[in-house]
Design an enzyme around this catalytic site. Sequence first.
Site, PDB file in Angstrom:
ATOM      1  N   ASP A 179      49.754 -24.324 -42.500  1.00  0.00           N
ATOM      2  CA  ASP A 179      48.871 -24.216 -41.340  1.00  0.00           C
ATOM      3  C   ASP A 179      49.611 -23.253 -40.420  1.00  0.00           C
ATOM      4  O   ASP A 179      50.645 -23.609 -39.852  1.00  0.00           O
ATOM      5  CB  ASP A 179      48.698 -25.574 -40.659  1.00  0.00           C
ATOM      6  CG  ASP A 179      47.786 -25.487 -39.446  1.00  0.00           C
ATOM      7  OD1 ASP A 179      47.818 -24.441 -38.757  1.00  0.00           O
ATOM      8  OD2 ASP A 179      47.053 -26.440 -39.176  1.00  0.00           O
ATOM      9  N   HIS A 180      49.110 -22.023 -40.285  1.00  0.00           N
ATOM     10  CA  HIS A 180      49.936 -21.008 -39.619  1.00  0.00           C
ATOM     11  C   HIS A 180      50.204 -21.352 -38.146  1.00  0.00           C
ATOM     12  O   HIS A 180      51.134 -20.829 -37.552  1.00  0.00           O
ATOM     13  CB  HIS A 180      49.350 -19.606 -39.793  1.00  0.00           C
ATOM     14  CG  HIS A 180      48.204 -19.286 -38.885  1.00  0.00           C
ATOM     15  ND1 HIS A 180      46.928 -19.706 -39.113  1.00  0.00           N
ATOM     16  CD2 HIS A 180      48.150 -18.568 -37.730  1.00  0.00           C
ATOM     17  CE1 HIS A 180      46.130 -19.269 -38.142  1.00  0.00           C
ATOM     18  NE2 HIS A 180      46.845 -18.566 -37.288  1.00  0.00           N
ATOM     19  N   HIS A 242      44.253 -26.634 -37.223  1.00  0.00           N
ATOM     20  CA  HIS A 242      45.003 -26.160 -36.062  1.00  0.00           C
ATOM     21  C   HIS A 242      44.900 -27.104 -34.844  1.00  0.00           C
ATOM     22  O   HIS A 242      45.907 -27.451 -34.231  1.00  0.00           O
ATOM     23  CB  HIS A 242      44.528 -24.773 -35.635  1.00  0.00           C
ATOM     24  CG  HIS A 242      44.462 -23.784 -36.773  1.00  0.00           C
ATOM     25  ND1 HIS A 242      45.357 -23.781 -37.809  1.00  0.00           N
ATOM     26  CD2 HIS A 242      43.613 -22.753 -37.026  1.00  0.00           C
ATOM     27  CE1 HIS A 242      45.059 -22.795 -38.652  1.00  0.00           C
ATOM     28  NE2 HIS A 242      43.998 -22.165 -38.197  1.00  0.00           N
TER      29      HIS A 242
HETATM   30  C1  BG6 Z   1      42.316 -19.029 -38.906  1.00  0.00           C
HETATM   31  C2  BG6 Z   1      40.828 -19.165 -38.895  1.00  0.00           C
HETATM   32  O1  BG6 Z   1      42.905 -20.113 -39.561  1.00  0.00           O
HETATM   33  O2  BG6 Z   1      42.791 -18.951 -37.575  1.00  0.00           O
HETATM   34  C3  BG6 Z   1      40.186 -18.013 -38.147  1.00  0.00           C
HETATM   35  O3  BG6 Z   1      40.343 -19.193 -40.220  1.00  0.00           O
HETATM   36  C4  BG6 Z   1      40.796 -17.862 -36.780  1.00  0.00           C
HETATM   37  O4  BG6 Z   1      38.786 -18.173 -38.041  1.00  0.00           O
HETATM   38  C5  BG6 Z   1      42.310 -17.839 -36.855  1.00  0.00           C
HETATM   39  O5  BG6 Z   1      40.324 -16.642 -36.223  1.00  0.00           O
HETATM   40  C6  BG6 Z   1      42.926 -17.877 -35.475  1.00  0.00           C
HETATM   41  O6  BG6 Z   1      44.299 -17.688 -35.587  1.00  0.00           O
HETATM   42  P1  BG6 Z   1      45.155 -17.085 -34.377  1.00  0.00           P
HETATM   43  O7  BG6 Z   1      46.549 -17.113 -34.888  1.00  0.00           O
HETATM   44  O8  BG6 Z   1      44.619 -15.712 -34.126  1.00  0.00           O
HETATM   45  O9  BG6 Z   1      44.907 -18.000 -33.216  1.00  0.00           O
END
Ligand code: BG6
Length: 491
Positions: A179-180, A242
Amino acid sequence: MNNSLPTTIVIFGASGDLTQRKLIPSLFSLYRKDRLPEKFKILGFAGSKYNDESFRQHLREGLDKFASFEFDETKWQAFAKNIHYQSGDYQEPGAFQTFHDFLRKWEDGPANRLFYMAIPPHLFPSVIEKLGATGQTEENAGWRRVVIEKPFGTDLASAKALNEEVHRTLQESQIYRIDHYLGKETVQNILMFRFANTIFEPLWNRNYIDHVQITVAEEVGVGHRAGYYDGVGVLRDMFQNHLMQLLTLTAMEPPASFNANALRNEKVKVLSSIEPIRGEAVAYNTVRGQYKGYCDEPEVAENSTTATFAVVRFLIDNWRWQGVPFYLRSGKNLADKCTQVIIQFKQPPHQMFPIESGTRMTPNALVLFLQPDEGMHLRFEAKVPDTVAKMRSVDMEFHYADEFGPMSIPEAYERLLLDALQGDAALFTRADEVEMAWSLIDPILTNWETDQDPPLALYEPGTWGPDEASALLAKDGRHWMHEEAGHMLET
Ligand code: BG6
């Protein structure tokens, strides 16, 4: 497990966006910092027809477009010679044997292997099964780990089935569900902030906190990802992973140590204390929105009811949080790009200052700015000079860029790839955690998708979502907040 052995990183889905945008820039950045194993190889595997040279060139172009650090040609040449490409068919067991043989020749003895699944989710089980069938997941001398990208399932039943399928080949300790958001510095810093300081923890409970707002807002619409997004929607795309991660880190009890199991046990405990929202309660506690014009986007079904915006109000049934609502909000095509956690403290218990009748003092708030302009603001009241007792809210601020330099925050994938290479699973999601998060999202999805309840609320692009979002908080006598340039605004 031996980390000094040569290490091979195999990327499935190597010709895709993620590899070019995130994985290779992150691996190259780790290389620049001397953080990769001394002997390593990266093997890209995908259906597209590249050879080593054209694949390296494609990745090189990605660095120009997506890397946030200065490019160094000499270092790139040294790094790139370790990159290879093999085109193949995921359904074809022979292709897995071919690269296994190629790697064995290169590794020339015991080696570690990290397999990265940057492929469409329906391929996860069969690719893992083929790795197992070709003997590539057995840990004899070196370790074998598999990083699995999101989404991990599309509901509770499919997440459970996927867990069962991957557990047929892999031990849980070999699986790194990514989960980034957990790779973001500011998200990890929630732990440091809460558990490396003593001043806030005594206040971090129902006695002092009125409610918590977690907002992950995006300015962009679905864009070129509409094909994936339509039918998936914001609850699966952003909440199950997230937003639930942000909630657990904000609400969890202090773990006994900074170790993967201790940390994940506490996260699971929080999730299991949340009352699932079901049936009639769904319309009361959630908002389901879609931006106007969404159905005209390419690859979106006509009359699609996919939600691009949501609010969910969760209650955590435990000693610390009883009666403190956590309002979660996320959407596309909103007024701003920002991720903020706002801890809204309670009103002072007694009003001793002569303020205008009908008004109340502004309560303290702590804003964790997770992105952009990463940092924290603590809002408190101060006396306006040259008045008897007039007060104004002021902010005490901390900005990462000021303290650590403007380029101090690395790409989230860098931390996560390094942790996976080092065998630290603390920032990855465990099987029970992923299922627990789904068990909270699933009943909401059922109401939304089966009963269309609550009805879809349309909103203008560039706003803070439909009016229903404000109405939900207004029922509790509260309003949404958004801090911008040092000012707390109502949204
Ligand atoms: C991803 C989603 O996991 O996270 C995207 O699939 C979203 O829809 C993105 O835009 C948002 O990531 P960040 O790091 O730009 O907040």
